[in-house]
Design a protein around this motif. Structure first.
Motif, short mmCIF file in Angstrom:
data_model
loop_
_atom_site.label_atom_id
_atom_site.label_comp_id
_atom_site.label_asym_id
_atom_site.label_seq_id
_atom_site.Cartn_x
_atom_site.Cartn_y
_atom_site.Cartn_z
N TYR A 1 -17.60 34.45 -23.12
CA TYR A 1 -16.56 33.42 -23.32
C TYR A 1 -17.19 32.03 -23.35
O TYR A 1 -16.88 31.21 -24.22
CB TYR A 1 -15.54 33.55 -22.20
N ALA A 2 -18.10 31.78 -22.42
CA ALA A 2 -18.77 30.47 -22.37
C ALA A 2 -19.63 30.23 -23.60
O ALA A 2 -19.62 29.14 -24.18
CB ALA A 2 -19.62 30.38 -21.10
N LYS A 3 -20.37 31.27 -24.03
CA LYS A 3 -21.24 31.10 -25.19
C LYS A 3 -20.45 30.88 -26.47
O LYS A 3 -20.83 30.06 -27.32
CB LYS A 3 -22.14 32.33 -25.33
N LEU B 1 -9.84 33.85 -27.76
CA LEU B 1 -8.77 34.14 -26.82
C LEU B 1 -9.25 35.29 -25.93
O LEU B 1 -9.50 36.40 -26.41
CB LEU B 1 -7.49 34.54 -27.56
N TYR B 2 -9.40 35.00 -24.66
CA TYR B 2 -10.00 35.93 -23.71
C TYR B 2 -8.91 36.65 -22.93
O TYR B 2 -8.20 36.04 -22.13
CB TYR B 2 -10.94 35.14 -22.78
N ASP B 3 -8.76 37.96 -23.16
CA ASP B 3 -7.77 38.74 -22.43
C ASP B 3 -8.38 39.17 -21.10
O ASP B 3 -9.04 40.21 -20.99
CB ASP B 3 -7.34 39.97 -23.23
N ASP B 4 -8.15 38.34 -20.09
CA ASP B 4 -8.66 38.59 -18.75
C ASP B 4 -7.58 39.13 -17.82
O ASP B 4 -7.72 39.11 -16.60
CB ASP B 4 -9.26 37.31 -18.17
N ARG B 5 -6.51 39.66 -18.40
CA ARG B 5 -5.40 40.16 -17.58
C ARG B 5 -5.76 41.48 -16.91
O ARG B 5 -6.59 42.25 -17.42
CB ARG B 5 -4.15 40.38 -18.46
N ASP B 6 -5.11 41.75 -15.82
CA ASP B 6 -5.25 43.04 -15.13
C ASP B 6 -4.19 43.98 -15.73
O ASP B 6 -3.14 44.22 -15.13
CB ASP B 6 -5.05 42.86 -13.63
N GLU B 7 -4.47 44.46 -16.93
CA GLU B 7 -3.54 45.30 -17.68
C GLU B 7 -4.27 46.56 -18.16
O GLU B 7 -5.49 46.62 -18.21
CB GLU B 7 -3.01 44.54 -18.92
N ARG B 8 -3.47 47.56 -18.55
CA ARG B 8 -4.05 48.77 -19.12
C ARG B 8 -4.76 48.45 -20.44
O ARG B 8 -4.29 47.59 -21.21
CB ARG B 8 -2.96 49.80 -19.39
N PRO B 9 -5.86 49.15 -20.75
CA PRO B 9 -6.54 48.91 -22.03
C PRO B 9 -5.62 49.06 -23.23
O PRO B 9 -5.68 48.28 -24.18
CB PRO B 9 -7.65 49.97 -22.03
N GLY B 10 -4.73 50.07 -23.18
CA GLY B 10 -3.81 50.28 -24.31
C GLY B 10 -2.94 49.08 -24.59
O GLY B 10 -2.69 48.73 -25.75
N ALA B 11 -2.46 48.45 -23.53
CA ALA B 11 -1.61 47.26 -23.69
C ALA B 11 -2.41 46.10 -24.28
O ALA B 11 -1.90 45.34 -25.11
CB ALA B 11 -1.01 46.86 -22.35
N LYS B 12 -3.67 45.99 -23.86
CA LYS B 12 -4.52 44.91 -24.39
C LYS B 12 -4.81 45.12 -25.87
O LYS B 12 -4.74 44.18 -26.67
CB LYS B 12 -5.82 44.83 -23.60
N PHE B 13 -5.13 46.37 -26.24
CA PHE B 13 -5.39 46.66 -27.65
C PHE B 13 -4.15 46.41 -28.50
O PHE B 13 -4.22 45.85 -29.60
CB PHE B 13 -5.85 48.10 -27.82
N ALA B 14 -2.98 46.83 -28.00
CA ALA B 14 -1.74 46.66 -28.74
C ALA B 14 -1.43 45.19 -28.97
O ALA B 14 -1.03 44.78 -30.07
CB ALA B 14 -0.59 47.35 -28.01
#
Length: 441
Positions: A370-372, A381-394
Motif C-alpha cells: 500500500y505504501a509503495k 483502494l486497500y481492503d483491510d476489513r476483517d471480512e470473509r474472502p468471498g465478500a471481499k472478492f464480490a
C-alpha cells in the motif's frame, strides 16, 4: 485509501426501483443515492469517477483551443424572452421568482447567457473565432425521470459555444468539435458513432448526435461496419489545419449511420453495401449543433466585418452529458459480477485485498505494498476489513477496479501474490516485485 475508513455503502441485493444495469450497479456499488425523483447525491466512489470523466472532457476541449468559463446556474427570464425561448421551451424548464418578484430560471442550457457575454465584449471580426465552454450542473424537469443518472432532472453537462464570421468559418469550428468528440469518447474507452440528428429545442440546421455502442442501449443503431471497427483512440489531427480536420470529418460522415426507434433497418440499408450493414444498440452521450444567427440576431451579437459592415455572428453549441456518461460507460462495460471500469477513468487503479486481516505477515506485506503504490502515485483502494474472502472478492468485482492484487498467507509462503485483471478475469501468481512493476510502482 483504506476501505475501513472509506464511505462505500455497497448493497448485495438489487434495488427494486432500478430498471437498467447502470442504475442497479451504481446503487449497489455505493456510487450514488437518490435525493428525490431524478436527483442524486454523488458519494465518494461515484464522485471520483464523475470528476475523472470531467477531466478527460476538459483536457480534450483545451487541446482543441476551447477556453473554459463558468456561467451561473440561475439565469434571467428576460434574456430568454429576447431569444424567444422562454415560453417556447416548455414545462421542462424550472421557472422561479426571486425576492424582488423578477422572473428567473434554472438554466437547462446556456446559449442566451454566452451570447450576451460575447455581445458585450467582442465587436470586430479580428477577434474571431471564439470557442468557449463550461462544465456546469443543469436542470430539466423531465416528465418521467428514470434510469438513474441516464435520465435525471439534475445533471452535469459540458456545453461549448462557437462564434464565427460566417457559415464557412462556423463549419470549421463545427468540424473541430466533431473530431474533439471522437477523441474524447475514445479516451473514455467508448466506441462512439456520429449520426445526423434533429436539432430539437436548441434550433439550427446542422446537427450530429454521438452514440456509444452498448448491448443494453436505449436505441437501435444501424451503421456501416467500419464504424464498429474504427479505432479513434490514436486519432491525431492538427486543429490549426482546417483541411486536415475536414478530412477526418468527411471520412466519418461518408459512412452512413442512423438510429431508428422502430428498428426498421430497411430505412437505411440501401445506403450501405449488404456485407457492411451492422445493427447494434446505442446510447446518446453527446450532441453538436450549428444554428447560424438564431441567437446572435435577437440578442444583438454583431461584429464589424472586413468590409466595415455590421454582421451577426454565426454560432454553434456542443454538449456532452458528463454525469450521463458515468451510466453509459457502465452500460457499455460490465458483466454479471459488476462494473468494469476503463483504466482512464477508474476511481482507483488497484484493489489491494488482504485475505487474512488478522495475520501479521499478511498485514505487514499489505501495508508495505500500500505504501509503495501510494509513493509511486498509483491510486489504490486497500481492503483491510476483517471480512470473509468471498465478500471481499464480490465487492471488488462489483466496484470494477481494473486490477486486483490479492495477498494471502499461502501465497506469501511461496513468495507470490495474485494479480487479477477485472476486464479479462485472468489471474496470475507473480512475485511481489513483478506485480508492483506491472502496476507502475
Amino acid at each position: 485509501m483504506r476501505l475501513t475508513r472509506y464511505f462505500l455503502p455497497t448493497m448485495k441485493d438489487t434495488p427494486s426501483e432500478a430498471q437498467i444495469v447502470s442504475h442497479r450497479l451504481m446503487l449497489r456499488a455505493g456510487m450514488v443515492r437518490q435525493a428525490s425523483a431524478g436527483i442524486y447525491s454523488w458519494l465518494p466512489m461515484g464522485y471520483k469517477v464523475l470528476r475523472k470523466i470531467e477531466q478527460v472532457v476538459r483536457e480534450e476541449q483545451d487541446r482543441m483551443g476551447c477556453q473554459e468559463v463558468l456561467m451561473p446556474t440561475i439565469q434571467s427570464a428576460d434574456l430568454w424572452r429576447k431569444s424567444g425561448r422562454y415560453d417556447a421551451y416548455g414545462p421542462e424548464m424550472l421557472r422561479i421568482r426571486d425576492r424582488h418578484d423578477r422572473d428567473m430560471l434554472y438554466g437547462p442550457t446556456n446559449e442566451e447567457q454566452i451570447t450576451e457575454i460575447f455581445q458585450a465584449e467582442v465587436h470586430s471580426y479580428r477577434a474571431l473565432p471564439k470557442l468557449m465552454y463550461h462544465i456546469q450542473w443543469k436542470f430539466r424537469d423531465e416528465v418521467r425521470p428514470r434510469f438513474g443518472v441516464m435520465r435525471g432532472r439534475e445533471f452535469l453537462m459540458k456545453d461549448a459555444y462557437s462564434f464565427d464570421l460566417d457559415y464557412e468559418k462556423a463549419a470549421e469550428s463545427y468540424r473541430k468539435f466533431f473530431v474533439c468528440y471522437l477523441r474524447t469518447f475514445a479516451r473514455l474507452g467508448l466506441k462512439a458513432i456520429p449520426m445526423e440528428a434533429d436539432t430539437g429545442p436548441i434550433g439550427g440546421n446542422l446537427s450530429h448526435e454521438f452514440i456509444i455502442l452498448a448491448d443494453t442501449g436505449e436505441s437501435a443503431v444501424f451503421c456501416h461496419r467500419d464504424f464498429v471497427e474504427a479505432d479513434a483512440s490514436g486519432l491525431k489531427v492538427d486543429y490549426e489545419d482546417p483541411q486536415a480536420v475536414k478530412k477526418v470529418v468527411d471520412y466519418y460522415t461518408s459512412l452512413y449511420a442512423r438510429t431508428d426507434e422502430k428498428h426498421d433497418a430497411s430505412l437505411f440499408e440501401s445506403e450501405v453495401p449488404e456485407d457492411k450493414r451492422v445493427e447494434r444498440r446505442g446510447i446518446e452521450v453527446g450532441h453538436i449543433f450549428y444554428f447560424g444567427t438564431k441567437y446572435s440576431e435577437p440578442l444583438g451579437a454583431s461584429i464589424a466585418t472586413p468590409e466595415g459592415e455590421e454582421s451577426f455572428v454565426h454560432m454553434g453549441s456542443y454538449g456532452i452529458g458528463v454525469s450521463r456518461l458515468v451510466g453509459a460507460i457502465i452500460e457499455a462495460s460490465h458483466d454479471e459480477n459488476g462494473i468494469i471500469w476503463p483504466e482512464s477513468i477508474a476511481p482507483y487503479k488497484v484493489g489491494l485485498i488482504n485475505l487474512r486481516a488478522g495475520d501479521e505477515a499478511c498485514t505487514k506485506a499489505c501495508d508495505e505494498i500500500y505504501a509503495k503504490l501510494n509513493e509511486a502515485g498509483v491510486e489504490v483502494l486497500y481492503d483491510d476489513r476483517d471480512e470473509r474472502p468471498g465478500a471481499k472478492f464480490a465487492d471488488m468485482d462489483l466496484i470494477g477496479l481494473p486490477w486486483q492484487l490479492v495477498v494471502g498467507p499461502r501465497g506469501l509462503e511461496k513468495g507470490v501474490v495474485e494479480l487479477k485483471s477485472r476486464a479479462t478475469g485472468e489471474k496470475e501468481e507473480v512475485s511481489l516485485e513483478s506485480a508492483l512493476s506491472r502496476l507502475g510502482a
